[in-house]
Write an enzyme that holds these catalytic residues in place. Sequence first.
Site, PDB file in Angstrom:
ATOM      1  CG  ASP A  13      31.722  41.861 -96.970  1.00 34.53           C
ATOM      2  OD1 ASP A  13      31.835  41.830 -95.730  1.00 34.53           O
ATOM      3  OD2 ASP A  13      32.369  42.636 -97.703  1.00 34.53           O
ATOM      4  CG  ASP A 107      32.398  41.520 -91.880  1.00 38.55           C
ATOM      5  OD1 ASP A 107      33.536  41.020 -91.840  1.00 38.55           O
ATOM      6  OD2 ASP A 107      32.108  42.494 -92.587  1.00 38.55           O
ATOM      7  CD  GLU A 108      35.215  39.441 -96.099  1.00 39.80           C
ATOM      8  OE1 GLU A 108      35.830  38.904 -97.009  1.00 39.80           O
ATOM      9  OE2 GLU A 108      35.702  40.337 -95.364  1.00 39.80           O
TER      10      GLU A 108
HETATM   11 MG   LIG Z   1      32.044  43.614 -94.398  1.00 42.37          MG
END
Ligand SMILES: [Mg+2]
Length: 366
Positions: A13, A107-108
């Site tokens: 993350d 983003d993960e």
């Molecule tokens: Mg994040």
Amino acid sequence: MDTGRIRKIIHIDMDAFYASVEQRDDPALKGKPVAVGYAARRGVVAAASYEARRFGVHSAMPSITAMRLCPDLIFVAPRFDVYRLVSNQIHSIFSDYTKLIEPLALDEAYLDATENLQNIPTAWATAKIIRARILKETGLTASAGISYNKFLAKLASGQRKPNGQFAITPEMGEAFIETLPVDKFHGVGPVTAKKMHALGIHNGADLKARSLKDLWDNFGKSGLWYHDIARGQDDREVNPHRERKSASSETTFAEDLTDPAAIETSVLTLADEMWAWLETSGSRARTVTVKIKWADFQQSTRRRSLKIPFNDHNQLREVALELIRLVFPPAKGIRLVGVGLSSFTTNTETLSIKQRAPDSATLPGF
Ligand SMILES: [Mg+2]
């Protein structure tokens, strides 16, 4: 059911992603409280830097509230094309270590590192190397959670944020969950949490003390999931080619909104996120759905399908706006809006390779 297979799952993350990208690209923003979003009265914060979070600013908060909490807050307009580019960069790093990558957002992602392509002995070391490469190649920090299933890996990645990593080993799993407040459980929203609290279920230990029948009677099918995760059991595979029937993104407001302009801004941000998702996933969609959850938790949806898939960003924005405007002026406060896509055409090559995790654990350690 437990098959005895021990997997090694890494949840990566990026830290305060949109805000960190903006700070990276504009040195004047470094060390400053930054909000990605629009400063206008109608704006909503899409992401906040750690400096801004110290003032209580967080994503989905109306900009006006954020400005009140942090008068020096600097607003920056989102640049989804740049975020998407970074997202592609980190995915290309992941793919050097495993082909089992399941993106959750730009983003993960979950990575199944049970067997990694570089023969790195532990998932811990793999996560360290991946994070170091992300920093070197993008100038941004990421946090990682390492565990034996997706549920715990995602919980773990939040433990040492920012720029840290944390492992929950099979020995630690149940004890970790016991003290965890139910509000923090993935899949337990505010309404369910409230219901659990009313039943005297406040943490994992309380949840575990309930019988399967009791949970089934109170929560239906979700009760089965709660029963399993209270014991640290989650058999969901990391699925790199999950065929999505729909994809959506939603925002819960810090306070119920009635101002059409503020609601519209939020819908536009969500439409932009969904466009970025379409581009990242290589999918095309024909249907957009706008979901509204009212202050009293009733839900409405408005949907429109085109004859051919959306072909540009602005077209998606316009249809999403048309749909939200169908409920204006809002009859009551709005607590959540969502934008979803469906009726997909997917690039066939993205669905052609089916890879499975190995069926037995290779190494006992993490
Ligand atoms: Mg994040």
